[in-house]
Write a protein that holds these residues in place. Sequence first.
Motif, mmCIF file in Angstrom:
data_model
loop_
_atom_site.group_PDB
_atom_site.id
_atom_site.type_symbol
_atom_site.label_atom_id
_atom_site.label_comp_id
_atom_site.label_asym_id
_atom_site.label_seq_id
_atom_site.Cartn_x
_atom_site.Cartn_y
_atom_site.Cartn_z
ATOM 1 N N LEU A 66 38.265 45.132 31.919
ATOM 2 C CA LEU A 66 38.082 43.877 32.650
ATOM 3 C C LEU A 66 36.592 43.575 32.759
ATOM 4 O O LEU A 66 35.803 44.427 33.168
ATOM 5 N N ARG A 98 33.780 40.717 34.243
ATOM 6 C CA ARG A 98 33.543 39.553 35.098
ATOM 7 C C ARG A 98 32.159 39.010 34.802
ATOM 8 O O ARG A 98 31.160 39.732 34.866
ATOM 9 N N GLU A 142 34.011 34.391 36.280
ATOM 10 C CA GLU A 142 35.216 34.304 35.463
ATOM 11 C C GLU A 142 35.574 35.673 34.903
ATOM 12 O O GLU A 142 34.696 36.463 34.560
ATOM 13 N N GLU A 143 36.895 35.944 34.843
ATOM 14 C CA GLU A 143 37.382 37.239 34.357
ATOM 15 C C GLU A 143 37.925 37.109 32.943
ATOM 16 O O GLU A 143 38.467 36.066 32.553
ATOM 17 N N TYR A 191 45.230 33.156 34.996
ATOM 18 C CA TYR A 191 45.993 34.305 35.516
ATOM 19 C C TYR A 191 45.923 34.341 37.043
ATOM 20 O O TYR A 191 44.857 34.190 37.637
ATOM 21 N N GLU A 192 47.088 34.533 37.683
ATOM 22 C CA GLU A 192 47.154 34.642 39.145
ATOM 23 C C GLU A 192 47.213 36.112 39.523
ATOM 24 O O GLU A 192 48.216 36.782 39.276
ATOM 25 N N PHE A 193 46.151 36.609 40.133
ATOM 26 C CA PHE A 193 46.126 38.004 40.550
ATOM 27 C C PHE A 193 47.059 38.211 41.739
ATOM 28 O O PHE A 193 47.153 37.359 42.630
ATOM 29 N N GLU A 219 43.756 41.309 45.678
ATOM 30 C CA GLU A 219 42.328 41.125 45.478
ATOM 31 C C GLU A 219 41.964 41.325 44.007
ATOM 32 O O GLU A 219 42.558 42.141 43.306
ATOM 33 N N LYS A 220 40.966 40.565 43.561
ATOM 34 C CA LYS A 220 40.534 40.696 42.172
ATOM 35 C C LYS A 220 39.917 42.073 41.958
ATOM 36 O O LYS A 220 39.126 42.540 42.772
ATOM 37 N N ASP A 238 34.802 44.891 38.314
ATOM 38 C CA ASP A 238 34.294 44.717 36.956
ATOM 39 C C ASP A 238 34.291 46.062 36.228
ATOM 40 O O ASP A 238 33.919 47.089 36.786
ATOM 41 N N LEU A 269 48.140 43.771 38.571
ATOM 42 C CA LEU A 269 46.912 43.316 39.213
ATOM 43 C C LEU A 269 47.038 41.833 39.585
ATOM 44 O O LEU A 269 47.723 41.065 38.899
#
Length: 364
Positions: free
Chosen positions: A245, A247, A251-252, A266-268, A271-272, A275, A364
């Motif tokens: 992943l 960041r 943006e991811e 994408y809907e996590f 919590e995101k 990185d 996630l």
Amino acid sequence: MLLKIDNLAKNFGTVEVLRNISFEIEKGDLLVLLGESGCGKSTLLNCIAGLEESTSGRIVINGRDVTDEEPSDRNIAMVFQSYALYPTMNVARNIGFSLECQGASKAERRKAVERVADILQITELLERKPSQLSGGQRQRVAMGRALVRDPVIFLLDEPMSNLDAKLRHQMRQELRELHGNLGATFILVTHDQIEAMSMATKVAVMDSGRIRQFGTPYDIYHKPGDKFVAEFVGLNKMNFLEGRLVRSEGEESVEFGKLRAPLDHYEFAGEKPADGLRVLLGIRPEDIYRSKERLEGSAFIEAELQVQKQELTGGDVQVWFEFGGQSISCRVRSSRMPEIGDATTLYFDLRNASLFDASTGLRL
């Protein structure tokens, strides 16, 4: 809320068969307990019916705690895998025998049997013995024996497993129609994913005595809660692409060597993540295309891969490719079947992708 299962557990000696099972269903739901053999789904059904005594936890039906009540006091009907029809009785008496045991009059029994036979379209079979019936007809009689009691919940333990593929398809349609017409509550045990996805209003995916995920068929399929559910649900196994992943500027994205998968839409689930986390990007075979015509304006990955093997399934072909040391698959039309060894450009549609923590397997 019609049925509430609260932290239910069942042990056979030192073996934990059910572990802290909790869920609720409403009147009119068709819940499917889906899992491999030995996962505890039939034991859970037997506990709800009162045929097995739970070790701990509660079973509440219509606001009444029935955990310690006898099966006969729970107003539940069960249809077994073996049908268990009385061979010496005709169909009419098989259906009405429970009413006979309760002391109902002949007129009451006849009226109830005729009503159920009409619903199941077996009126012409009422005078036959079970030995004179086909497997599908015996299934209907077993259902009729449950329907005649007008129970609060119907429990079905793999009722179609003894039928051939064509008859199973027919019985799925009939059970769906029956459920809709009656507005009754069904709990169905099966290991057949087609039954689960095509019939259920709710699905509980079970593994090793636990519920891995509880939700609608759509959410179970498109938003699996962990890697186990993602792998288990679906006729064709989900592909997992291992990456990192990244960041950047808020943006991811997921990076696989030189390739990058943007996560704009994408809907996590929470919590995101941090990185640099090692992740698995899950993409189902039907979301991998050989043309990008359907991807206009959508996020996708493009890669040229070599065909490893293929499997014809009729109108479709399951094709496997090598991707960064991993084997992935997609579905193509059999009329456009590629040859083994061919290099093919593929487009990975990211709109329905799932993202999992590579260490824990959780979504996630």
